[in-house]
Design an enzyme around this catalytic site. Structure first.
Site, PDB file in Angstrom:
ATOM      1  N   GLY A  84       0.836  -1.207   0.000  1.00 28.41           N
ATOM      2  CA  GLY A  84       0.000   0.000   0.000  1.00 28.41           C
ATOM      3  C   GLY A  84       0.866   1.252   0.000  1.00 28.41           C
ATOM      4  O   GLY A  84       1.865   1.295   0.697  1.00 28.41           O
TER       5      GLY A  84
ATOM      6  N   ARG B 111       1.054  -4.974  -5.707  1.00 28.76           N
ATOM      7  CA  ARG B 111       1.175  -6.229  -4.968  1.00 28.76           C
ATOM      8  C   ARG B 111       1.458  -7.297  -6.022  1.00 28.76           C
ATOM      9  O   ARG B 111       0.892  -7.247  -7.112  1.00 28.76           O
ATOM     10  CB  ARG B 111      -0.115  -6.521  -4.200  1.00 28.76           C
ATOM     11  CG  ARG B 111      -0.443  -5.392  -3.215  1.00 28.76           C
ATOM     12  CD  ARG B 111      -1.505  -5.763  -2.213  1.00 28.76           C
ATOM     13  NE  ARG B 111      -2.064  -4.562  -1.586  1.00 28.76           N
ATOM     14  CZ  ARG B 111      -1.600  -4.019  -0.463  1.00 28.76           C
ATOM     15  NH1 ARG B 111      -0.566  -4.551   0.154  1.00 28.76           N
ATOM     16  NH2 ARG B 111      -2.167  -2.945   0.034  1.00 28.76           N
TER      17      ARG B 111
ATOM     18  N   THR C  84       4.076   2.817   5.575  1.00 29.61           N
ATOM     19  CA  THR C  84       2.668   2.384   5.612  1.00 29.61           C
ATOM     20  C   THR C  84       1.924   3.307   6.570  1.00 29.61           C
ATOM     21  O   THR C  84       2.493   3.734   7.578  1.00 29.61           O
ATOM     22  CB  THR C  84       2.514   0.911   6.068  1.00 29.61           C
ATOM     23  OG1 THR C  84       1.152   0.671   6.436  1.00 29.61           O
ATOM     24  CG2 THR C  84       3.381   0.588   7.274  1.00 29.61           C
TER      25      THR C  84
ATOM     26  N   ASP D 214      -0.374   2.371   8.417  1.00 31.52           N
ATOM     27  CA  ASP D 214      -0.934   1.562   9.512  1.00 31.52           C
ATOM     28  C   ASP D 214      -0.123   1.630  10.804  1.00 31.52           C
ATOM     29  O   ASP D 214      -0.645   1.289  11.864  1.00 31.52           O
ATOM     30  CB  ASP D 214      -1.039   0.097   9.080  1.00 31.52           C
ATOM     31  CG  ASP D 214      -1.885  -0.068   7.826  1.00 31.52           C
ATOM     32  OD1 ASP D 214      -2.737   0.803   7.579  1.00 31.52           O
ATOM     33  OD2 ASP D 214      -1.681  -1.056   7.096  1.00 31.52           O
TER      34      ASP D 214
ATOM     35  N   ASP E 257       5.204  -4.780   6.061  1.00 28.27           N
ATOM     36  CA  ASP E 257       5.830  -6.047   6.465  1.00 28.27           C
ATOM     37  C   ASP E 257       5.837  -7.097   5.356  1.00 28.27           C
ATOM     38  O   ASP E 257       6.773  -7.897   5.268  1.00 28.27           O
ATOM     39  CB  ASP E 257       5.201  -6.590   7.760  1.00 28.27           C
ATOM     40  CG  ASP E 257       3.686  -6.647   7.692  1.00 28.27           C
ATOM     41  OD1 ASP E 257       3.125  -6.293   6.634  1.00 28.27           O
ATOM     42  OD2 ASP E 257       3.071  -7.050   8.685  1.00 28.27           O
TER      43      ASP E 257
ATOM     44  N   ASP F   5       2.083  -0.365  11.759  1.00 30.41           N
ATOM     45  CA  ASP F   5       1.969  -1.720  12.331  1.00 30.41           C
ATOM     46  C   ASP F   5       3.279  -2.506  12.279  1.00 30.41           C
ATOM     47  O   ASP F   5       3.265  -3.728  12.354  1.00 30.41           O
ATOM     48  CB  ASP F   5       0.865  -2.491  11.583  1.00 30.41           C
ATOM     49  CG  ASP F   5       1.151  -2.600  10.087  1.00 30.41           C
ATOM     50  OD1 ASP F   5       2.072  -1.921   9.596  1.00 30.41           O
ATOM     51  OD2 ASP F   5       0.449  -3.373   9.416  1.00 30.41           O
TER      52      ASP F   5
ATOM     53  N   ARG G 106      -5.532  -1.920   8.949  1.00 26.40           N
ATOM     54  CA  ARG G 106      -5.489  -3.387   8.834  1.00 26.40           C
ATOM     55  C   ARG G 106      -5.658  -4.006  10.218  1.00 26.40           C
ATOM     56  O   ARG G 106      -6.624  -3.700  10.896  1.00 26.40           O
ATOM     57  CB  ARG G 106      -4.202  -3.820   8.145  1.00 26.40           C
ATOM     58  CG  ARG G 106      -4.157  -3.280   6.720  1.00 26.40           C
ATOM     59  CD  ARG G 106      -2.956  -3.725   5.985  1.00 26.40           C
ATOM     60  NE  ARG G 106      -3.131  -5.061   5.418  1.00 26.40           N
ATOM     61  CZ  ARG G 106      -2.303  -5.586   4.540  1.00 26.40           C
ATOM     62  NH1 ARG G 106      -1.232  -4.931   4.161  1.00 26.40           N
ATOM     63  NH2 ARG G 106      -2.523  -6.770   4.043  1.00 26.40           N
TER      64      ARG G 106
HETATM   65  P1  ATP Z   1       0.855  -2.607   3.495  1.00 27.80           P
HETATM   66  O1  ATP Z   1       1.064  -2.923   4.953  1.00 27.80           O
HETATM   67  O2  ATP Z   1       0.758  -1.172   3.238  1.00 27.80           O
HETATM   68  O3  ATP Z   1      -0.230  -3.397   2.851  1.00 27.80           O
HETATM   69  P2  ATP Z   1       2.818  -4.527   2.663  1.00 27.80           P
HETATM   70  O4  ATP Z   1       4.204  -4.390   2.198  1.00 27.80           O
HETATM   71  O5  ATP Z   1       2.612  -5.287   3.948  1.00 27.80           O
HETATM   72  O6  ATP Z   1       2.206  -3.076   2.736  1.00 27.80           O
HETATM   73  P3  ATP Z   1       1.758  -6.742   1.118  1.00 27.80           P
HETATM   74  O7  ATP Z   1       0.695  -6.787   0.089  1.00 27.80           O
HETATM   75  O8  ATP Z   1       1.630  -7.636   2.290  1.00 27.80           O
HETATM   76  O9  ATP Z   1       1.930  -5.213   1.525  1.00 27.80           O
HETATM   77  O10 ATP Z   1       3.162  -7.119   0.413  1.00 27.80           O
HETATM   78  C1  ATP Z   1       3.606  -6.399  -0.725  1.00 27.80           C
HETATM   79  C2  ATP Z   1       4.325  -7.314  -1.682  1.00 27.80           C
HETATM   80  O11 ATP Z   1       5.494  -7.880  -1.051  1.00 27.80           O
HETATM   81  C3  ATP Z   1       3.540  -8.536  -2.139  1.00 27.80           C
HETATM   82  O12 ATP Z   1       2.604  -8.244  -3.147  1.00 27.80           O
HETATM   83  C4  ATP Z   1       4.655  -9.431  -2.642  1.00 27.80           C
HETATM   84  O13 ATP Z   1       5.103  -9.023  -3.911  1.00 27.80           O
HETATM   85  C5  ATP Z   1       5.758  -9.148  -1.609  1.00 27.80           C
HETATM   86  N1  ATP Z   1       5.705 -10.206  -0.591  1.00 27.80           N
HETATM   87  C6  ATP Z   1       4.813 -10.339   0.418  1.00 27.80           C
HETATM   88  N2  ATP Z   1       5.023 -11.462   1.136  1.00 27.80           N
HETATM   89  C7  ATP Z   1       6.079 -12.091   0.539  1.00 27.80           C
HETATM   90  C8  ATP Z   1       6.794 -13.311   0.784  1.00 27.80           C
HETATM   91  N3  ATP Z   1       6.438 -14.145   1.769  1.00 27.80           N
HETATM   92  N4  ATP Z   1       7.835 -13.608  -0.024  1.00 27.80           N
HETATM   93  C9  ATP Z   1       8.192 -12.784  -1.029  1.00 27.80           C
HETATM   94  N5  ATP Z   1       7.565 -11.635  -1.321  1.00 27.80           N
HETATM   95  C10 ATP Z   1       6.524 -11.279  -0.554  1.00 27.80           C
END
Ligand code: ATP
Length: 319
Positions: free
Chosen positions: A11, A72, A125, A127, A103, A129, A171
């Site tokens: 995000g 994503r 982010t 959040d 994360d 979090d 979230r």
């Molecule tokens: P937000 O908290 O704002 O949603 P975020 O980074 O936690 O941000 P996610 O959708 O969980 O958002 O992760 C973003 C991208 O990171 C995923 O679409 C994927 O490409 C990569 N990613 C997430 N988990 C994994 C994993 N276990 N291994 C490799 N890449 C990952």
């Protein structure tokens, strides 16, 4: 290290641009070339990669969103996807990568580091979090957006003597709801980290009503329930007329606050410091206004903690 990459993932959050700017400028200051990877890990797989110059990041410090776009990417969670990403890094001669995101994005950074590509995570982010940092980039701006909205809702809540149930993002974390509730004097704050007795919420509403309060504000974190469902429960339990506002994506946009710009600049630049000293698999953060870094894997295994003193205070002040 002569050439690094930077991407934003997950995000978007206000201040990501300021972080990109800091990464690019600080790297170039130290004679390191920077390549921007567009659309997060999807762009890494697809080779959507371009060289960044000093001017590439001009006039973005004040802009919300991310100039590198975010995405994503499910494919990157697979070995095959990660190998494709590494192929692109090799092809472009990129020796280290800065990942700005949440994360989930840090999991991607961790995987690349394990495969021999040093990565540093920068927490971006709304959040708030992510363990290991007091604040994430974008939280302060989102908080101010929420407060601005609630202030406006208050006017109409007072005029019509209504109870407003306002749903905020976050979230699984209640930080945005808690900080907004305290800053805006909400009657009740419903967050995932605490079991607020529904009866207690109703009692507080009735007490306020009995002593002549003209309106009430209840803030519900999206990680608990929807504001629509919560307001139905309130109407069933009282004779109060409720209205619902879901603030939605307005919380993710807008010009970053001064705090977020400063935080993003400090964290982005610190990420370069770490890469230059040969560190990898770290997440940068801020604790007690000091720059810190933690092992990404260790941070990802920790639970995010809410400030319980603040939660208790919010209850004392909304008696
Ligand atoms: P937000 O908290 O704002 O949603 P975020 O980074 O936690 O941000 P996610 O959708 O969980 O958002 O992760 C973003 C991208 O990171 C995923 O679409 C994927 O490409 C990569 N990613 C997430 N988990 C994994 C994993 N276990 N291994 C490799 N890449 C990952």
């Amino acid at each position: 290290m002569k050439r690094i990459g930077v991407l934003t993932s997950g995000g978007d959050s206000p201040g990501m641009n300021a972080a990109i700017r800091a990464v690019v400028r600080k790297a170039i200051f130290h004679d390191i070339e920077v390549y921007g990877i567009e659309h997060g890990f999807q762009g890494l797989i697809d080779g959507s990669i371009r060289k960044m110059e000093l001017g590439s990041v001009g006039d973005i410090i004040q802009r919300g969103g991310t100039m590198l776009y975010s995405a994503r990417c499910e494919e990157f969670k697979t070995e095959e996807g990660q190998e494709k990403g590494i192929h692109q890094l090799k092809k472009h001669g990129i020796e280290g990568l800065i990942v700005i995101g949440g994360d989930g994005s840090f999991m991607g950074a961790k995987k690349l580091t394990e495969k021999g590509y040093p990565c540093i995570g920068v927490p971006g982010t709304i959040d708030n979090d992510i363990p290991g940092t007091d604040f994430t980039i974008g939280f302060d701006t989102a908080l101010n957006t929420v407060i601005d909205a609630i202030d406006k809702i208050r006017d109409t809540a007072t005029s019509h003597e209504r109870t407003y149930v306002i749903e905020v993002m976050g979230r699984d974390a209640g930080d945005l709801a808690l900080w907004a509730g305290l800053a805006d004097g909400a009657e009740s704050i419903i967050i995932p980290e605490m079991d607020d007795e529904f009866d207690e919420v109703i009692e507080r509403l009735k007490r306020g009503h009995d002593r002549g309060k003209k309106h009430s504000i209840i803030i519900v974190a999206e990680g608990v329930t929807s504001a629509v469902d919560f307001s139905k429960r309130v109407e069933e339990a009282t004779d109060l007329e409720t209205r619902v506002t879901v603030l939605g994506h307005t919380q993710r946009g807008g010009s970053p606050s001064a705090s977020d710009r400063v935080l993003a600049s400090r964290l982005g630049a610190y990420a370069i410091d770490l890469l230059m000293t040969g560190k990898a698999g770290r997440m940068v953060g801020i604790e007690n206004n000091q720059l810190v870094d933690h092992d990404i894997l260790e941070v990802l295994t920790r639970d995010h903690a809410i400030d319980l003193d603040m939660y208790r205070l919010s209850k004392e002040l909304s008696i």
